[in-house]
Design a protein around this motif. Structure first.
Motif, PDB file in Angstrom:
ATOM      1  N   LEU A   1       0.963  -1.883  -0.367  1.00 49.11           N
ATOM      2  CA  LEU A   1       0.120   0.314  -0.098  1.00 49.11           C
ATOM      3  C   LEU A   1       0.899   0.881  -0.262  1.00 49.11           C
ATOM      4  O   LEU A   1       1.822   1.688   0.683  1.00 49.11           O
ATOM      5  N   PHE A   2       0.866   2.055  -1.153  1.00 50.11           N
ATOM      6  CA  PHE A   2       2.097   3.232  -1.322  1.00 50.11           C
ATOM      7  C   PHE A   2       1.196   4.410  -0.702  1.00 50.11           C
ATOM      8  O   PHE A   2      -0.128   4.509  -1.055  1.00 50.11           O
ATOM      9  N   TRP A   3       1.239   5.115   0.082  1.00 51.20           N
ATOM     10  CA  TRP A   3       0.756   6.347   1.017  1.00 51.20           C
ATOM     11  C   TRP A   3       0.883   7.517   0.081  1.00 51.20           C
ATOM     12  O   TRP A   3       2.147   8.306  -0.186  1.00 51.20           O
ATOM     13  N   ILE A   4       0.169   8.673   0.181  1.00 49.61           N
ATOM     14  CA  ILE A   4       0.234   9.312  -0.790  1.00 49.61           C
ATOM     15  C   ILE A   4      -0.229  11.293   0.247  1.00 49.61           C
ATOM     16  O   ILE A   4      -0.997  10.680   1.282  1.00 49.61           O
ATOM     17  N   VAL A   5       1.008  12.023   0.812  1.00 50.35           N
ATOM     18  CA  VAL A   5       0.789  13.151   1.869  1.00 50.35           C
ATOM     19  C   VAL A   5       1.588  14.082   0.935  1.00 50.35           C
ATOM     20  O   VAL A   5       2.321  14.132  -0.185  1.00 50.35           O
ATOM     21  N   LYS A   6       0.061  15.284   0.950  1.00 49.46           N
ATOM     22  CA  LYS A   6       0.714  16.220   0.141  1.00 49.46           C
ATOM     23  C   LYS A   6       0.650  16.027  -1.360  1.00 49.46           C
ATOM     24  O   LYS A   6       2.367  16.623  -1.672  1.00 49.46           O
ATOM     25  N   HIS A   7       0.001  15.055  -1.947  1.00 49.39           N
ATOM     26  CA  HIS A   7      -0.010  14.808  -2.966  1.00 49.39           C
ATOM     27  C   HIS A   7       1.492  14.386  -3.608  1.00 49.39           C
ATOM     28  O   HIS A   7       2.171  14.356  -4.888  1.00 49.39           O
ATOM     29  N   GLN A   8       1.757  13.712  -2.561  1.00 52.66           N
ATOM     30  CA  GLN A   8       3.203  12.610  -3.154  1.00 52.66           C
ATOM     31  C   GLN A   8       2.792  11.556  -2.185  1.00 52.66           C
ATOM     32  O   GLN A   8       2.156  10.984  -1.433  1.00 52.66           O
ATOM     33  N   LEU A   9       3.122  10.120  -3.490  1.00 58.46           N
ATOM     34  CA  LEU A   9       3.867   8.651  -3.095  1.00 58.46           C
ATOM     35  C   LEU A   9       4.888   8.696  -2.418  1.00 58.46           C
ATOM     36  O   LEU A   9       5.839   9.568  -2.395  1.00 58.46           O
ATOM     37  N   VAL A  10       4.541   8.005  -0.774  1.00 56.43           N
ATOM     38  CA  VAL A  10       6.441   8.969   0.130  1.00 56.43           C
ATOM     39  C   VAL A  10       6.246   7.833   0.603  1.00 56.43           C
ATOM     40  O   VAL A  10       7.714   7.902   0.633  1.00 56.43           O
ATOM     41  N   GLY A  11       5.909   6.898   0.601  1.00 56.87           N
ATOM     42  CA  GLY A  11       6.054   5.302   1.287  1.00 56.87           C
ATOM     43  C   GLY A  11       4.993   4.641   1.481  1.00 56.87           C
ATOM     44  O   GLY A  11       3.917   4.693   0.511  1.00 56.87           O
ATOM     45  N   ARG A  12       6.001   3.204   1.678  1.00 52.85           N
ATOM     46  CA  ARG A  12       4.260   1.934   1.783  1.00 52.85           C
ATOM     47  C   ARG A  12       4.704   1.313   2.663  1.00 52.85           C
ATOM     48  O   ARG A  12       5.804   1.203   3.812  1.00 52.85           O
ATOM     49  N   THR A  13       3.416   0.179   2.655  1.00 56.00           N
ATOM     50  CA  THR A  13       3.577  -0.571   3.943  1.00 56.00           C
ATOM     51  C   THR A  13       2.889  -2.104   3.196  1.00 56.00           C
ATOM     52  O   THR A  13       2.400  -2.094   2.465  1.00 56.00           O
ATOM     53  N   PRO A  14       3.714  -3.206   3.056  1.00 55.85           N
ATOM     54  CA  PRO A  14       3.468  -4.254   2.613  1.00 55.85           C
ATOM     55  C   PRO A  14       2.451  -4.549   2.890  1.00 55.85           C
ATOM     56  O   PRO A  14       1.764  -4.826   4.016  1.00 55.85           O
ATOM     57  N   ILE A  15       1.710  -5.375   1.772  1.00 57.29           N
ATOM     58  CA  ILE A  15       0.268  -6.090   2.254  1.00 57.29           C
ATOM     59  C   ILE A  15       0.220  -7.280   2.203  1.00 57.29           C
ATOM     60  O   ILE A  15       0.941  -8.408   1.875  1.00 57.29           O
ATOM     61  N   LEU A  16       0.029  -7.913   3.540  1.00 56.54           N
ATOM     62  CA  LEU A  16       0.182  -9.154   3.920  1.00 56.54           C
ATOM     63  C   LEU A  16      -1.367 -10.565   3.504  1.00 56.54           C
ATOM     64  O   LEU A  16      -0.561 -11.509   2.827  1.00 56.54           O
ATOM     65  N   GLY A  17      -2.649  -9.564   3.104  1.00 56.41           N
ATOM     66  CA  GLY A  17      -3.609 -10.250   3.019  1.00 56.41           C
ATOM     67  C   GLY A  17      -4.803  -9.735   3.393  1.00 56.41           C
ATOM     68  O   GLY A  17      -4.765  -8.305   3.467  1.00 56.41           O
ATOM     69  N   PHE A  18      -5.924 -10.268   2.510  1.00 60.29           N
ATOM     70  CA  PHE A  18      -7.026 -10.229   2.528  1.00 60.29           C
ATOM     71  C   PHE A  18      -7.877 -11.143   3.398  1.00 60.29           C
ATOM     72  O   PHE A  18      -7.616 -12.340   3.669  1.00 60.29           O
ATOM     73  N   GLY A  19      -9.368 -10.533   3.850  1.00 54.21           N
ATOM     74  CA  GLY A  19     -10.292 -10.868   4.871  1.00 54.21           C
ATOM     75  C   GLY A  19     -11.178 -10.007   5.098  1.00 54.21           C
ATOM     76  O   GLY A  19     -11.693  -9.660   4.670  1.00 54.21           O
ATOM     77  N   GLU A  20     -11.960 -10.584   6.113  1.00 57.00           N
ATOM     78  CA  GLU A  20     -13.567 -10.296   6.310  1.00 57.00           C
ATOM     79  C   GLU A  20     -13.213  -9.290   7.258  1.00 57.00           C
ATOM     80  O   GLU A  20     -12.547  -9.484   9.066  1.00 57.00           O
ATOM     81  N   ALA A  21     -14.551  -8.470   7.816  1.00 61.08           N
ATOM     82  CA  ALA A  21     -14.357  -7.940   8.601  1.00 61.08           C
ATOM     83  C   ALA A  21     -15.008  -8.129   9.069  1.00 61.08           C
ATOM     84  O   ALA A  21     -16.686  -8.015   8.352  1.00 61.08           O
ATOM     85  N   GLU A  22     -16.145  -6.661  10.343  1.00 60.44           N
ATOM     86  CA  GLU A  22     -17.120  -6.580  10.795  1.00 60.44           C
ATOM     87  C   GLU A  22     -18.091  -6.203   9.559  1.00 60.44           C
ATOM     88  O   GLU A  22     -17.727  -5.372   8.839  1.00 60.44           O
ATOM     89  N   GLY A  23     -18.768  -5.973   9.484  1.00 61.73           N
ATOM     90  CA  GLY A  23     -20.027  -5.464   8.992  1.00 61.73           C
ATOM     91  C   GLY A  23     -20.223  -5.815   7.266  1.00 61.73           C
ATOM     92  O   GLY A  23     -20.483  -5.732   6.697  1.00 61.73           O
ATOM     93  N   GLY A  24     -19.592  -6.741   6.665  1.00 64.87           N
ATOM     94  CA  GLY A  24     -19.532  -7.818   5.651  1.00 64.87           C
ATOM     95  C   GLY A  24     -18.275  -6.872   5.471  1.00 64.87           C
ATOM     96  O   GLY A  24     -18.755  -6.706   3.611  1.00 64.87           O
ATOM     97  N   ARG A  25     -17.111  -6.193   5.661  1.00 67.50           N
ATOM     98  CA  ARG A  25     -16.589  -5.342   5.342  1.00 67.50           C
ATOM     99  C   ARG A  25     -15.302  -6.181   4.518  1.00 67.50           C
ATOM    100  O   ARG A  25     -14.815  -7.172   5.479  1.00 67.50           O
ATOM    101  N   ILE A  26     -14.115  -5.560   4.186  1.00 62.01           N
ATOM    102  CA  ILE A  26     -13.331  -6.180   4.078  1.00 62.01           C
ATOM    103  C   ILE A  26     -11.898  -6.309   4.448  1.00 62.01           C
ATOM    104  O   ILE A  26     -11.699  -4.899   4.661  1.00 62.01           O
ATOM    105  N   ALA A  27     -11.774  -6.190   4.920  1.00 55.67           N
ATOM    106  CA  ALA A  27      -9.929  -6.319   5.402  1.00 55.67           C
ATOM    107  C   ALA A  27      -8.521  -6.722   4.990  1.00 55.67           C
ATOM    108  O   ALA A  27      -8.533  -7.644   4.009  1.00 55.67           O
ATOM    109  N   ILE A  28      -7.990  -5.286   5.189  1.00 54.86           N
ATOM    110  CA  ILE A  28      -6.777  -5.728   4.238  1.00 54.86           C
ATOM    111  C   ILE A  28      -5.389  -5.745   5.205  1.00 54.86           C
ATOM    112  O   ILE A  28      -5.556  -4.431   6.369  1.00 54.86           O
ATOM    113  N   HIS A  29      -4.397  -6.776   5.824  1.00 62.25           N
ATOM    114  CA  HIS A  29      -3.573  -6.995   6.602  1.00 62.25           C
ATOM    115  C   HIS A  29      -2.744  -5.837   6.257  1.00 62.25           C
ATOM    116  O   HIS A  29      -2.427  -6.308   4.752  1.00 62.25           O
TER     117      HIS A  29
END
Length: 133
Positions: free
Chosen positions: A50-78
């Motif tokens: 997941l690449f983060w945008i701050v002040k109209h720039q891609l500035v950093g990233r956080t590795p995505i571990l996977g996807f799952g289910e969350a409360e209320g029928g939402r999707i969790a991004i781990h």
């Protein structure tokens, strides 16, 4: 090559504050973000970031571990609870998630250039280009 996602770091006015928020979430346990729908290309995102945008720039990233289910029928991004600075790249703000092809993703920054993400976009771009020479 994995596919990535981009997201505006809503409420973050600096990279330092984004790092702080990620550290707080990491201290609370697993780092999970939720969304309404599973990305259609979720299988391609395995091993991406997941690449983060701050002040109209891609500035950093956080590795995505996977996807799952969350409360209320939402999707969790781990997510791995870490922030990896990248070479700043201008990026328009947008709502929600957007895909980022691996070939278009900025490279990780060396530790000595980490503060570059706090600079104005034009200056950061010039300095990061010099670092590649």
């Amino acid at each position: 090559m994995p596919l990535h996602l981009t997201k505006v770091a809503y409420g973050c006015d600096s990279v330092a504050y984004l790092r702080e928020r990620i550290a707080i979430r990491a201290a609370e346990g697993a780092f999970v973000m939720t969304t309404r729908y599973l990305p259609k290309r979720h299988a391609e995102i395995a091993g991406g970031s997941l690449f983060w945008i701050v002040k109209h720039q891609l500035v950093g990233r956080t590795p995505i571990l996977g996807f799952g289910e969350a409360e209320g029928g939402r999707i969790a991004i781990h997510l791995e609870p870490q922030f990896i600075p990248v070479q700043p790249l201008p990026k328009r703000a947008h709502q929600g998630w957007r895909y980022l092809e691996a070939k278009d993703a900025p490279s990780d920054l060396a530790g000595s250039l980490e503060g570059i993400a706090e600079m104005p976009a034009e200056l950061a771009g010039k300095l990061s280009a010099l670092a590649l020479i």
